[in-house]
Scaffold this motif. Structure first.
Motif, PDB file in Angstrom:
ATOM      1  N   VAL A  92       0.719  -1.134   0.178  1.00  0.00           N
ATOM      2  CA  VAL A  92       0.066  -0.099  -0.086  1.00  0.00           C
ATOM      3  C   VAL A  92       1.161   1.201  -0.034  1.00  0.00           C
ATOM      4  CG1 VAL A  92      -1.881   1.106   1.117  1.00  0.00           C
ATOM      5  CG2 VAL A  92      -1.780  -1.426   1.392  1.00  0.00           C
ATOM      6  N   PRO A  93       0.724   2.157  -1.067  1.00  0.00           N
ATOM      7  CA  PRO A  93       1.451   3.317  -1.011  1.00  0.00           C
ATOM      8  C   PRO A  93       1.184   4.175   0.445  1.00  0.00           C
ATOM      9  CG  PRO A  93       0.131   3.136  -3.003  1.00  0.00           C
ATOM     10  CD  PRO A  93      -0.337   2.146  -1.909  1.00  0.00           C
ATOM     11  N   ARG A  94       2.290   5.071   0.724  1.00  0.00           N
ATOM     12  CA  ARG A  94       2.457   5.801   1.978  1.00  0.00           C
ATOM     13  C   ARG A  94       1.178   6.930   1.770  1.00  0.00           C
ATOM     14  NH1 ARG A  94       7.635   8.468   2.184  1.00  0.00           N
ATOM     15  NH2 ARG A  94       8.384   6.889   3.402  1.00  0.00           N
ATOM     16  N   ALA A  95       1.012   7.291   0.718  1.00  0.00           N
ATOM     17  CA  ALA A  95      -0.340   8.301   0.623  1.00  0.00           C
ATOM     18  C   ALA A  95      -1.646   7.290   0.934  1.00  0.00           C
ATOM     19  CB  ALA A  95      -0.505   8.769  -0.914  1.00  0.00           C
ATOM     20  N   GLN A  96      -1.832   6.326   0.569  1.00  0.00           N
ATOM     21  CA  GLN A  96      -3.080   5.733   0.801  1.00  0.00           C
ATOM     22  C   GLN A  96      -3.108   5.260   2.363  1.00  0.00           C
ATOM     23  OE1 GLN A  96      -5.483   4.896  -1.222  1.00  0.00           O
ATOM     24  NE2 GLN A  96      -6.763   3.970   0.434  1.00  0.00           N
ATOM     25  N   VAL A  97      -1.869   4.967   2.976  1.00  0.00           N
ATOM     26  CA  VAL A  97      -1.936   4.649   4.493  1.00  0.00           C
ATOM     27  C   VAL A  97      -2.451   5.824   5.148  1.00  0.00           C
ATOM     28  CG1 VAL A  97      -0.381   4.178   6.343  1.00  0.00           C
ATOM     29  CG2 VAL A  97       0.007   2.950   4.410  1.00  0.00           C
ATOM     30  N   ALA A  98      -1.938   7.085   4.567  1.00  0.00           N
ATOM     31  CA  ALA A  98      -2.243   8.432   5.379  1.00  0.00           C
ATOM     32  C   ALA A  98      -3.840   8.445   5.119  1.00  0.00           C
ATOM     33  CB  ALA A  98      -1.377   9.458   4.571  1.00  0.00           C
ATOM     34  N   THR A 157       0.780  12.602   4.962  1.00  0.00           N
ATOM     35  CA  THR A 157       1.826  11.585   4.688  1.00  0.00           C
ATOM     36  C   THR A 157       3.112  12.241   5.545  1.00  0.00           C
ATOM     37  OG1 THR A 157       2.552  13.152   2.875  1.00  0.00           O
ATOM     38  CG2 THR A 157       1.252  11.101   2.030  1.00  0.00           C
ATOM     39  N   LYS A 158       3.027  13.413   5.874  1.00  0.00           N
ATOM     40  CA  LYS A 158       4.301  13.873   6.730  1.00  0.00           C
ATOM     41  C   LYS A 158       4.344  13.152   7.831  1.00  0.00           C
ATOM     42  CE  LYS A 158       6.242  17.987   8.734  1.00  0.00           C
ATOM     43  NZ  LYS A 158       6.134  19.484   8.566  1.00  0.00           N
ATOM     44  N   THR A 159       2.872  12.969   8.595  1.00  0.00           N
ATOM     45  CA  THR A 159       2.706  12.211   9.708  1.00  0.00           C
ATOM     46  C   THR A 159       3.157  10.814   9.827  1.00  0.00           C
ATOM     47  OG1 THR A 159       0.817  13.784  10.280  1.00  0.00           O
ATOM     48  CG2 THR A 159       0.841  11.589  11.569  1.00  0.00           C
ATOM     49  N   ILE A 160       2.721  10.213   8.468  1.00  0.00           N
ATOM     50  CA  ILE A 160       3.063   8.853   8.360  1.00  0.00           C
ATOM     51  C   ILE A 160       4.636   8.599   8.316  1.00  0.00           C
ATOM     52  CG2 ILE A 160       2.980   6.930   6.576  1.00  0.00           C
ATOM     53  CD1 ILE A 160       0.578   7.413   8.221  1.00  0.00           C
ATOM     54  N   ARG A 161       5.493   9.575   7.837  1.00  0.00           N
ATOM     55  CA  ARG A 161       6.671   9.576   7.701  1.00  0.00           C
ATOM     56  C   ARG A 161       7.131   9.682   9.214  1.00  0.00           C
ATOM     57  NH1 ARG A 161       6.287  13.347   3.453  1.00  0.00           N
ATOM     58  NH2 ARG A 161       6.550  12.226   1.437  1.00  0.00           N
ATOM     59  N   HIS A 166       3.733   0.234   2.373  1.00  0.00           N
ATOM     60  CA  HIS A 166       3.837  -0.692   3.594  1.00  0.00           C
ATOM     61  C   HIS A 166       2.648  -1.972   3.061  1.00  0.00           C
ATOM     62  CE1 HIS A 166       4.889   2.002   6.654  1.00  0.00           C
ATOM     63  NE2 HIS A 166       4.506   2.840   5.774  1.00  0.00           N
ATOM     64  N   SER A 167       3.361  -3.128   3.834  1.00  0.00           N
ATOM     65  CA  SER A 167       2.616  -4.229   3.551  1.00  0.00           C
ATOM     66  C   SER A 167       1.257  -4.167   4.181  1.00  0.00           C
ATOM     67  CB  SER A 167       3.416  -5.423   3.950  1.00  0.00           C
ATOM     68  OG  SER A 167       3.342  -5.790   5.364  1.00  0.00           O
ATOM     69  N   ARG A 168       0.415  -4.793   3.549  1.00  0.00           N
ATOM     70  CA  ARG A 168      -1.074  -4.702   4.098  1.00  0.00           C
ATOM     71  C   ARG A 168      -1.129  -5.555   5.530  1.00  0.00           C
ATOM     72  NH1 ARG A 168      -4.527  -1.355   4.649  1.00  0.00           N
ATOM     73  NH2 ARG A 168      -4.760  -0.953   2.354  1.00  0.00           N
TER      74      ARG A 168
END
Length: 85
Positions: free
Chosen positions: A12-18, A25-29, A49-51
């Protein structure tokens, strides 16, 4: 949802996780850097990130066991000598 499918897991792309967590995405980082979120898989300049790891992270959060506390508990138990009788 934007994912890259693999044989055993989805990435899953970082933007999707966010987006799924209602944060930037800054918080995810920052969570990645602080060890609050499992480290991403890097492919070229992209972070995924892996699901499976995300689901485990969410389950720990719901259960009230933050990742850092779980890591700390694991380190502490490794330091304690085994009790033998």
């Amino acid at each position: 949802m934007s994912t890259i499918e693999s044989e055993n897991d989805a990435l899953v792309p970082r933007a999707q996780v966010a987006l799924e967590n209602g944060v930037s995405t800054k918080t995810i980082r920052r969570w990645e850097q602080e060890g609050q979120l499992p480290p991403p898989v890097r492919i070229s300049s992209h972070a995924y990130h892996s699901r499976k790891s995300l689901n485990a992270w969410i389950a720990r959060k719901v259960a009230g066991a933050p990742l850092e506390e779980a890591r700390r508990a694991g380190r502490e138990s490794a330091k304690k000598p085994a009790v033998t009788q």
